[in-house]
Design a protein around this motif. Structure first.
Motif, short mmCIF file in Angstrom:
data_model
loop_
_atom_site.label_atom_id
_atom_site.label_comp_id
_atom_site.label_asym_id
_atom_site.label_seq_id
_atom_site.Cartn_x
_atom_site.Cartn_y
_atom_site.Cartn_z
N UNK A 1 1.12 -0.91 0.27
CA UNK A 1 -0.26 0.30 0.16
C UNK A 1 1.11 0.86 -0.29
N UNK A 2 0.77 1.84 -1.29
CA UNK A 2 1.29 2.79 -1.50
C UNK A 2 1.29 4.00 0.09
N UNK A 3 2.09 5.09 0.83
CA UNK A 3 2.07 5.88 1.74
C UNK A 3 2.78 7.53 1.57
N UNK A 4 2.63 7.55 0.11
CA UNK A 4 2.78 8.58 0.06
C UNK A 4 2.41 9.09 -1.61
N UNK A 5 2.34 10.20 -1.97
CA UNK A 5 2.14 10.90 -3.21
C UNK A 5 2.41 9.59 -4.48
N UNK A 6 1.29 9.79 -5.10
CA UNK A 6 1.15 8.74 -6.73
C UNK A 6 2.49 9.17 -7.49
N UNK A 7 3.12 10.64 -7.46
CA UNK A 7 3.87 10.90 -7.83
C UNK A 7 5.49 10.51 -6.98
N UNK A 8 5.96 10.25 -5.49
CA UNK A 8 6.50 9.85 -5.17
C UNK A 8 6.89 8.67 -5.71
N UNK A 9 6.36 8.11 -5.40
CA UNK A 9 5.72 5.98 -5.91
C UNK A 9 6.70 6.02 -7.53
N UNK A 10 6.38 7.42 -8.45
CA UNK A 10 6.46 7.46 -9.78
C UNK A 10 8.29 7.23 -9.20
N UNK A 11 8.38 7.92 -8.49
CA UNK A 11 10.34 8.56 -9.15
C UNK A 11 10.70 7.43 -8.93
N UNK A 12 10.43 6.46 -7.97
CA UNK A 12 11.27 5.19 -7.87
C UNK A 12 11.00 3.71 -8.84
N UNK A 13 9.76 4.03 -9.47
CA UNK A 13 9.02 2.82 -10.59
C UNK A 13 9.89 2.28 -11.55
N UNK A 14 11.21 2.73 -12.13
CA UNK A 14 12.42 2.52 -12.69
C UNK A 14 12.72 0.57 -11.50
N UNK A 15 13.37 1.71 -10.50
CA UNK A 15 14.22 0.69 -9.66
C UNK A 15 13.26 -0.18 -9.07
N UNK A 16 12.39 0.03 -8.76
CA UNK A 16 11.15 -1.18 -8.30
C UNK A 16 10.80 -2.64 -9.09
N UNK A 17 10.79 -2.41 -10.67
CA UNK A 17 10.47 -2.73 -11.76
C UNK A 17 12.18 -4.29 -12.08
N UNK A 18 13.05 -3.26 -11.41
CA UNK A 18 14.13 -3.77 -11.58
C UNK A 18 13.99 -5.06 -10.49
N UNK A 19 14.09 -4.95 -9.32
CA UNK A 19 13.73 -5.67 -8.02
C UNK A 19 12.99 -6.21 -8.53
N UNK A 20 11.77 -6.31 -8.93
CA UNK A 20 10.59 -7.23 -9.32
C UNK A 20 11.44 -8.23 -10.56
N UNK A 21 11.96 -7.70 -11.23
CA UNK A 21 12.69 -8.66 -12.56
C UNK A 21 13.86 -9.91 -11.66
N UNK A 22 14.13 -9.02 -10.61
CA UNK A 22 14.96 -10.07 -10.14
C UNK A 22 14.69 -11.07 -9.59
N UNK A 23 12.81 -10.13 -8.73
CA UNK A 23 12.90 -11.89 -7.81
C UNK A 23 11.57 -13.08 -9.05
N UNK A 24 11.31 -12.13 -10.36
CA UNK A 24 11.01 -13.24 -11.48
C UNK A 24 11.88 -14.16 -11.99
N UNK A 25 13.75 -13.62 -12.03
CA UNK A 25 15.03 -14.41 -12.10
C UNK A 25 15.15 -15.43 -11.20
#
Length: 97
Positions: free
Chosen positions: A7-31
């Motif tokens: 659950x997001x605890x900050x505004x979506x704009x702040x979440x978007x700033x970290x989205x690329x890093x989050x997707x890379x973390x997801x990719x590592x979890x899938x791998x």
């Protein structure tokens, strides 16, 4: 098997700033074979992941490493369940009681 609900605890704009890093973390979890599904909640106030692992502590370590967590924009709720029935494609994750 685990349901990891974030659950997001900050505004979506702040979440978007970290989205690329989050997707890379997801990719590592899938791998690694830990993550088997993920996606945004609707409405977009967080996300849900399905994961497999040895125990809750492993899931706590996994979620603690998410850039959304280290960046302070989300909180996780971890729910463990026993997947006794699955679709055929998920049969490798089926568990016995």
């Amino acid at each position: 098997m685990f349901v990891l609900e974030l659950t997001y605890t900050q505004p979506i704009e702040r979440v978007e700033e970290l989205l690329d890093a989050h997707v890379a973390w997801l990719d590592a979890g899938y791998a690694a074979g830990t993550l088997i599904a993920s996606g945004r909640k609707n409405p977009r106030d967080g996300g849900v992941l399905l994961a497999v692992g040895a125990d809750r502590q492993e899931m706590e370590r996994l979620t603690a490493a998410d850039p959304f967590v280290t960046g302070g924009v989300c909180a996780y709720r971890i729910t463990e369940f026993t997947a006794t029935r699955t679709a055929p494609a998920l049969e490798p994750y089926r568990e016995q009681i």
